[in-house]
Enzyme design. Structure first.
Site, PDB file in Angstrom:
ATOM      1  N   ASP B  11      15.620  -1.875  -2.452  1.00 21.56           N
ATOM      2  CA  ASP B  11      14.421  -1.115  -3.280  1.00 21.56           C
ATOM      3  C   ASP B  11      14.625  -1.454  -4.867  1.00 21.56           C
ATOM      4  O   ASP B  11      15.760  -1.103  -5.264  1.00 21.56           O
ATOM      5  CB  ASP B  11      14.308   0.195  -2.974  1.00 21.56           C
ATOM      6  CG  ASP B  11      14.035   0.485  -1.486  1.00 21.56           C
ATOM      7  OD1 ASP B  11      13.338  -0.341  -1.188  1.00 21.56           O
ATOM      8  OD2 ASP B  11      14.191   1.555  -1.067  1.00 21.56           O
ATOM      9  N   ASP B 130       3.475  -0.674   8.730  1.00 20.21           N
ATOM     10  CA  ASP B 130       4.422   0.772   8.880  1.00 20.21           C
ATOM     11  C   ASP B 130       3.485   1.288   9.849  1.00 20.21           C
ATOM     12  O   ASP B 130       2.020   1.566   9.650  1.00 20.21           O
ATOM     13  CB  ASP B 130       4.194   1.487   7.550  1.00 20.21           C
ATOM     14  CG  ASP B 130       4.970   0.848   6.446  1.00 20.21           C
ATOM     15  OD1 ASP B 130       5.871  -0.161   6.840  1.00 20.21           O
ATOM     16  OD2 ASP B 130       4.644   1.165   5.300  1.00 20.21           O
TER      17      ASP B 130
END
Lengths: 193, 251
Positions: B11, B130
């Site tokens: 990230d 997702d």
């Protein structure tokens, strides 16, 4: 040594250039005919669709030049496929250096093949100091069948050409510039030819 | 034989890694390039950089980072986060990214998948999905999972394949962060449904979870973040265990 990467707008040129930089070699990115002709070695990369890429080669006036080059030439991925005479991808006429047809993988496999696969039956100075069954990074939906020009084989549902050679022309279906240390060894071998 | 892939996810916020602070030998633990090199040396097969910066000036920082990664790392990497146009992708690929991952922007504008695969080839288009189960049905979620949609996971997966996606990165929000294992049943269903590679994400907590995922779901790759960042699992040890369990991996 003057090393040229053909930059015709359909290649992962920067990745190849960076990989060569890691080996301490500077390469020129160009589609200029004179620059390419006068190079000691030429790398011909390619990603994307065969038909679109071939169109760009023609647009740049390179379709007659590349097959006539006398210095070592290394086609990478789509670059290797375009060195063949025909591709099923968009029914594209290629450069015809290898009298071979590029075919689409059967649907018994996931397409594209993405990832690390082994190469074997190695037989060229391009692959010297490399062990049999070394892993290379592949990303492709079309393949070149085995032939008299095959210098490395891979298997994805069937055995096919992982690398080709005819005289001064070499091709890798995998990406040596993305295949870790072993891929860099292949680039180094090419520089030493 | 094509091997199964292990993919650490980093990230990135304003050009720095958000997690990954447990690598003691790093000169700069927040430098994504340093972390990427360590993962590559440990045997990672690919890397994913997920940009979670909120600001608009992030783009330049991200492109600089992508170029530095491409210069120094010799395995493929994917960049995702906030990509919404052909121009975004062109800049990332030109900076040296091998693939891009799109998520919410693909749902809002599905034609973007066609445009990207036509222009750059399907091999560089990863569609991230997702999803979580609502009343027993897998529903697609947007904006990092915050916004629910009515879209069915499997319908959407089929559509992205038909539109030219080269891979699907499926994150189960029901599993993500739980460290209880991957969503193997849904992954197996996905893998049967589409004929492009599936990357499994969400739920990795221990080595057995990776073994189970590859054995039960037929996923082509597994992606994880915290178990690698916090050194709970080392990639080379994980791959040794996978091989002992007859799962084909690159060692």
């Amino acid at each position: 040594m003057k090393l040229v990467i053909i930059d015709y707008g359909a290649g992962n040129t920067k990745s190849v250039q960076f990989a060569l930089n890691r080996l301490g070699v500077a390469a020129i990115l160009t589609k200029n005919i004179e620059e390419i002709r006068s190079a000691d070695k030429v790398i011909f990369p390619g990603v994307g669709h065969a038909n679109a890429a071939m169109g760009k080669i023609t647009e740049a006036g390179l379709e007659e030049l590349i097959p006539c080059l006398k210095q070592p030439v290394l086609g990478v991925c789509l670059g290797m496929q375009l060195m063949c005479k025909f591709s099923e991808e968009g029914n594209t006429k290629g450069l015809g250096i290898f009298d071979l047809e590029v075919k689409k993988f059967g649907t018994e496999n996931k397409i594209p093949q993405i990832g690390w696969n082994t190469i074997f039956d190695l037989k060229s100075e391009l692959l010297s100091d490399l062990n049999e069954n070394e892993y290379m990074y592949f990303v492709h939906s079309y393949y070149v069948p085995k032939s008299e020009f095959t210098i490395a084989t891979a298997n994805y549902g069937l055995n096919y050409s992982a690398a080709l050679q005819k005289n001064n022309f070499y091709g890798c279906q995998f990406h040596p510039e993305k295949s870790g240390d072993k891929g860099e060894l292949i680039l180094k071998n090419f520089l030493n030819i | 034989m094509l091997t199964k892939r292990i993919i650490p996810c980093l990230d990135i916020k304003n050009g720095r890694t958000v997690k990954g602070i447990n690598f003691l030998n790093l000169i700069d633990a927040g430098d994504p390039v340093e972390l990427a090199k360590i993962y590559a040396n440990e045997g990672a097969d690919e890397l994913v950089f997920l940009d979670i910066s909120a600001t608009e000036e992030k783009r330049k920082t991200l492109l600089d980072l992508v170029e530095r990664v491409a210069q120094q790392v010799n395995i493929p990497f994917t960049v995702g986060g906030g990509i919404s146009s052909v121009e975004d992708v062109e800049l990332l690929l030109k900076s040296g990214a091998d693939k891009v991952s799109i998520n919410s922007s693909a749902v809002k504008n599905p034609d973007l998948i066609n445009q990207l695969s036509d222009k750059f080839g399907s091999q560089c288009v990863v569609v991230a999905i997702d999803a979580k189960q609502i009343d027993g049905k897998w529903k697609v979620h947007l904006v990092g999972g915050k916004v629910a949609t009515e879209m069915d996971l499997f319908d959407w997966a089929k559509e992205v394949e038909q539109r030219g996606a080269g891979e699907i990165l499926f994150t189960s929000m029901d599993n993500d962060g739980t460290k209880n294992g991957f969503a193997n049943e849904a992954l197996a269903q996905l893998s049967n449904l589409v004929n492009i590679p599936i990357i499994a994400s969400g739920g990795a907590g221990n080595t057995q979870h990776f073994i189970d995922c590859f054995k039960e779901s037929n996923a082509d790759a597994t992606l994880a973040a915290s178990v690698f960042h916090f050194k709970e699992i080392e990639i080379n040890q994980l791959k040794n265990e996978l091989r002992k369990n007859n799962i084909s991996v690159r060692i």
